[in-house]
Design an enzyme around this catalytic site. Structure first.
Site, mmCIF file in Angstrom:
data_model
loop_
_atom_site.group_PDB
_atom_site.id
_atom_site.type_symbol
_atom_site.label_atom_id
_atom_site.label_comp_id
_atom_site.label_asym_id
_atom_site.label_seq_id
_atom_site.Cartn_x
_atom_site.Cartn_y
_atom_site.Cartn_z
ATOM 1 N N VAL A 11 0.834 -1.201 0.000
ATOM 2 C CA VAL A 11 0.000 0.000 0.000
ATOM 3 C C VAL A 11 0.872 1.256 0.000
ATOM 4 O O VAL A 11 0.660 2.191 -0.789
ATOM 5 C CB VAL A 11 -0.925 -0.015 1.242
ATOM 6 C CG1 VAL A 11 -1.737 1.264 1.332
ATOM 7 C CG2 VAL A 11 -1.833 -1.221 1.194
ATOM 8 N N PHE A 149 -8.225 0.646 -1.671
ATOM 9 C CA PHE A 149 -9.000 -0.411 -2.346
ATOM 10 C C PHE A 149 -8.200 -0.926 -3.546
ATOM 11 O O PHE A 149 -8.718 -1.039 -4.651
ATOM 12 C CB PHE A 149 -10.367 0.127 -2.771
ATOM 13 C CG PHE A 149 -11.194 0.587 -1.601
ATOM 14 C CD1 PHE A 149 -11.867 -0.330 -0.810
ATOM 15 C CD2 PHE A 149 -11.253 1.921 -1.257
ATOM 16 C CE1 PHE A 149 -12.608 0.077 0.300
ATOM 17 C CE2 PHE A 149 -11.988 2.348 -0.157
ATOM 18 C CZ PHE A 149 -12.667 1.423 0.625
ATOM 19 N N LEU A 150 -6.926 -1.202 -3.305
ATOM 20 C CA LEU A 150 -6.032 -1.616 -4.398
ATOM 21 C C LEU A 150 -6.017 -3.130 -4.507
ATOM 22 O O LEU A 150 -5.828 -3.819 -3.508
ATOM 23 C CB LEU A 150 -4.609 -1.138 -4.119
ATOM 24 C CG LEU A 150 -4.435 0.331 -3.738
ATOM 25 C CD1 LEU A 150 -2.990 0.615 -3.365
ATOM 26 C CD2 LEU A 150 -4.869 1.218 -4.904
ATOM 27 N N ARG A 151 -6.172 -3.599 -5.734
ATOM 28 C CA ARG A 151 -6.009 -5.040 -5.953
ATOM 29 C C ARG A 151 -4.587 -5.307 -6.387
ATOM 30 O O ARG A 151 -4.083 -4.603 -7.284
ATOM 31 C CB ARG A 151 -6.944 -5.518 -7.079
ATOM 32 C CG ARG A 151 -8.385 -5.633 -6.690
ATOM 33 C CD ARG A 151 -9.245 -5.709 -7.929
ATOM 34 N NE ARG A 151 -9.051 -4.527 -8.773
ATOM 35 C CZ ARG A 151 -9.518 -4.406 -10.017
ATOM 36 N NH1 ARG A 151 -10.158 -5.403 -10.582
ATOM 37 N NH2 ARG A 151 -9.314 -3.303 -10.706
ATOM 38 N N CYS A 260 -5.386 -9.988 2.238
ATOM 39 C CA CYS A 260 -6.475 -9.090 2.654
ATOM 40 C C CYS A 260 -7.754 -9.818 3.064
ATOM 41 O O CYS A 260 -8.167 -9.727 4.218
ATOM 42 C CB CYS A 260 -6.774 -8.111 1.530
ATOM 43 S SG CYS A 260 -5.290 -7.248 1.010
ATOM 44 N N LYS A 321 -3.307 -15.414 -6.743
ATOM 45 C CA LYS A 321 -4.107 -15.035 -7.916
ATOM 46 C C LYS A 321 -3.124 -14.635 -9.016
ATOM 47 O O LYS A 321 -1.932 -14.455 -8.735
ATOM 48 C CB LYS A 321 -5.064 -13.902 -7.582
ATOM 49 C CG LYS A 321 -4.372 -12.592 -7.248
ATOM 50 C CD LYS A 321 -5.384 -11.467 -7.171
ATOM 51 C CE LYS A 321 -4.671 -10.125 -7.148
ATOM 52 N NZ LYS A 321 -5.569 -8.998 -7.144
HETATM 53 C C1 UGA Z 1 -8.556 -7.161 -2.322
HETATM 54 C C2 UGA Z 1 -9.646 -6.183 -2.798
HETATM 55 O O1 UGA Z 1 -10.127 -6.554 -4.077
HETATM 56 C C3 UGA Z 1 -9.114 -4.751 -2.858
HETATM 57 O O2 UGA Z 1 -10.158 -3.855 -3.177
HETATM 58 C C4 UGA Z 1 -8.551 -4.400 -1.465
HETATM 59 O O3 UGA Z 1 -8.007 -3.097 -1.462
HETATM 60 C C5 UGA Z 1 -7.473 -5.391 -1.101
HETATM 61 O O4 UGA Z 1 -8.043 -6.712 -1.073
HETATM 62 C C6 UGA Z 1 -6.956 -5.001 0.273
HETATM 63 O O5 UGA Z 1 -7.738 -5.023 1.224
HETATM 64 O O6 UGA Z 1 -5.825 -4.515 0.362
HETATM 65 P P1 UGA Z 1 -6.538 -8.470 -3.518
HETATM 66 O O7 UGA Z 1 -6.374 -9.205 -2.215
HETATM 67 O O8 UGA Z 1 -5.348 -7.917 -4.198
HETATM 68 O O9 UGA Z 1 -7.546 -7.205 -3.310
HETATM 69 O O10 UGA Z 1 -7.177 -9.493 -4.525
HETATM 70 P P2 UGA Z 1 -8.560 -9.712 -5.288
HETATM 71 O O11 UGA Z 1 -8.383 -9.478 -6.730
HETATM 72 O O12 UGA Z 1 -9.646 -8.981 -4.623
HETATM 73 O O13 UGA Z 1 -8.761 -11.281 -5.073
HETATM 74 C C7 UGA Z 1 -8.868 -11.824 -3.759
HETATM 75 C C8 UGA Z 1 -9.029 -13.320 -3.805
HETATM 76 O O14 UGA Z 1 -10.327 -13.678 -4.235
HETATM 77 C C9 UGA Z 1 -8.070 -14.059 -4.746
HETATM 78 O O15 UGA Z 1 -7.586 -15.192 -4.071
HETATM 79 C C10 UGA Z 1 -8.931 -14.465 -5.925
HETATM 80 O O16 UGA Z 1 -8.469 -15.633 -6.568
HETATM 81 C C11 UGA Z 1 -10.266 -14.700 -5.234
HETATM 82 N N1 UGA Z 1 -11.422 -14.558 -6.109
HETATM 83 C C12 UGA Z 1 -11.736 -13.367 -6.661
HETATM 84 C C13 UGA Z 1 -12.242 -15.658 -6.346
HETATM 85 O O17 UGA Z 1 -11.980 -16.760 -5.839
HETATM 86 N N2 UGA Z 1 -13.350 -15.522 -7.125
HETATM 87 C C14 UGA Z 1 -13.670 -14.330 -7.686
HETATM 88 O O18 UGA Z 1 -14.703 -14.266 -8.397
HETATM 89 C C15 UGA Z 1 -12.848 -13.231 -7.463
#
Ligand code: UGA
Length: 438
Positions: A11, A149-151, A260, A321
């Site tokens: 972050v 809210f960063l991915r 997260c 991911k």
């Molecule tokens: C997440 C949030 O999307 C961000 O908005 C937030 O800022 C961040 O956490 C944080 O709190 O710092 P991130 O952990 O980078 O971001 O990853 P995501 O893209 O959100 O994916 C999270 C997990 O959910 C991954 O393991 C992904 O494989 C899984 N996922 C996502 C699924 O299993 N199914 C889906 O449909 C979407």
């Protein structure tokens, strides 16, 4: 504006770099001198698309510096962002001690220099923490909360073009400063929303909890589909054509990982316990996510009649991911560990996360390309949906595998296609395809 960012993790580094990119002068402070040295060369300590390029540009323009010297970092700062980690502590609670330590450091700096920076908590913190920071500063500075809210893998894009920016801010002068700071990033349908501090802290947890909930919900429905002979693809398409439900974060698979969702879901559960308001939905979300991995690895073991000793199993994808080298709470870790402890030989391939993964699971053999991971394997397990896995040369896959078995934990292929290609194909919430008799 002169900005100091404390903490150069995910972050902090993205925040500092993006603010420098819009013309601010940014000092990023970190206590780790070795890390600071690497950052000064424009090298990000983790993989994030475009980050190193942006860092280098701002370092060369002298708008971005890295230091471990607190006095020089805090000197003349208009705004200080606290971006240090808030890990899950040994008691399972969110550990805010690093945030409060930074608040103490800032308090002694402010007392020495008589300066009045705005102090903004960006770390994800339980409700009430930003007020604790304000208490440590004893009213000397305005304090605000500004969740991120960063991915991972999309962090620069998410920072530059956010859906919204949330600020928990109760001081009018500070509101004006933050409005100016975020001006280049908001507008055109991307609002800057200013709330009271506690609501802002809550928005962050509630948003991640909601997204985690969608994932566990679709995974639970997937299990029901399998047991009742339905196909989750059709069920999902039918559900998502209702605009109220929407399509995002609704992909069935191995569940969520990363730094997260797992941590924030647990923190919400803890907050509920502390407030004597048990969070039943979040407790179920967490349990389902755990169960999803256990169920999938059980399915792999079951295929081999629970005897994988001497079997070779290939893992495609190790990161939690795609587009990251982060393996924190990655499903591949649990899968690899269970298979290894059951006596299997496990080989993994990931375009970015192989080094970080091997630190977590030293007994895994790492392949340097996706095909060599398959050589002589009795099955391949897809743990992460990297795009390069979506259309491989299936003839080569077949030739390399010892038996034509695919466990697709991310549903990247179509069951009918896999049957036609001659694979025994297991996925999530869809019928298992047996190899066609020829
Ligand atoms: C997440 C949030 O999307 C961000 O908005 C937030 O800022 C961040 O956490 C944080 O709190 O710092 P991130 O952990 O980078 O971001 O990853 P995501 O893209 O959100 O994916 C999270 C997990 O959910 C991954 O393991 C992904 O494989 C899984 N996922 C996502 C699924 O299993 N199914 C889906 O449909 C979407």
């Amino acid at each position: 504006m002169k900005i100091t960012v404390v903490g150069t993790g995910y972050v902090g580094l993205v925040t500092g770099t993006c603010f420098a990119n819009t013309g601010n002068t940014v000092a990023c402070l970190d206590i780790d001198p070795q890390k600071v040295e690497t950052l000064q060369q424009g090298e990000a300590p983790f993989f994030e698309p475009s980050l190193s390029e942006l860092m280098t540009r701002s370092i060369e323009a002298k708008r971005l510096v890295f230091t471990n010297n607190k006095a020089s970092a805090y000197e003349n700062a208009d705004i200080i962002f606290i971006c240090v980690g808030t890990p899950t502590g040994i008691d399972g609670r969110c550990d805010t001690s690093h945030v409060l330590q930074v608040a103490d450091d800032i308090a002694s700096h402010v007392a020495d220099c008589n300066s009045q920076p705005i102090v903004i908590v960006k770390s994800t913190v339980p409700v009430g923490t930003t007020h604790k920071v304000a208490e440590r500063l004893r009213g000397t500075c305005a304090v605000a909360n500004n969740p991120e809210f960063l991915r991972e893998g999309n962090a620069i894009e998410d920072f530059m073009r956010p859906d919204r920016v949330i600020c928990g801010i109760e001081d009018d002068d500070a509101k004006r400063v933050l409005t100016k700071l975020y001006g280049p990033f908001v507008g055109q349908g991307r609002p800057l929303l200013m709330f009271d501090i506690r609501s802002s802290e809550m928005v962050k947890y509630a948003s991640n909890a909601m997204l985690a909930c969608k994932i566990s919900f679709i995974n639970e429905i997937s299990s029901l589909c399998e047991r009742n002979g339905a196909n989750i693809d059709n069920v999902r398409t039918g559900m998502c054509s209702d605009n109220r439900i929407g399509t995002q974060f609704f992909r069935p698979g191995l569940g969520y990982g990363g730094s997260c969702f797992p941590k924030d879901t647990l923190a919400v559960i803890e907050m509920g316990e502390d407030a004597n308001a048990p969070c039943l939905v979040n407790t179920a979300v967490h349990e389902i996510n755990k169960r999803q991995r256990e169920w999938f690895v059980d399915r792999i073991l079951g295929h081999f009649d629970y005897c994988v000793k001497g079997k070779k199993i290939a893992l495609w994808g190790l990161a939690f991911k795609p587009r990251t080298d982060d393996v924190r709470d990655a499903p591949a870790i649990d899968i690899a560990r269970t298979l290894l402890s059951a006596g299997a030989e496990v080989t993994g391939f990931d375009p970015e996360a192989w080094e970080t993964f091997q630190q977590e699971v030293p007994d895994i053999e790492i392949a340097m390309d996706m095909y060599s991971a398959l050589d002589g394997a009795d099955a391949v397990v897809i743990c992460t949906e990297w795009s390069q896995f979506s259309a491989p040369d299936f003839e080569q896959v077949k030739a390399l595998l010892n038996s034509q078995v695919i466990f697709d934990g991310r549903n990247i292929y179509t069951p009918e296609d896999m049957r036609e290609l001659g694979f025994q194909y297991y996925s999530v919430g869809r019928p298992t395809m047996e190899i066609c008799a020829t």
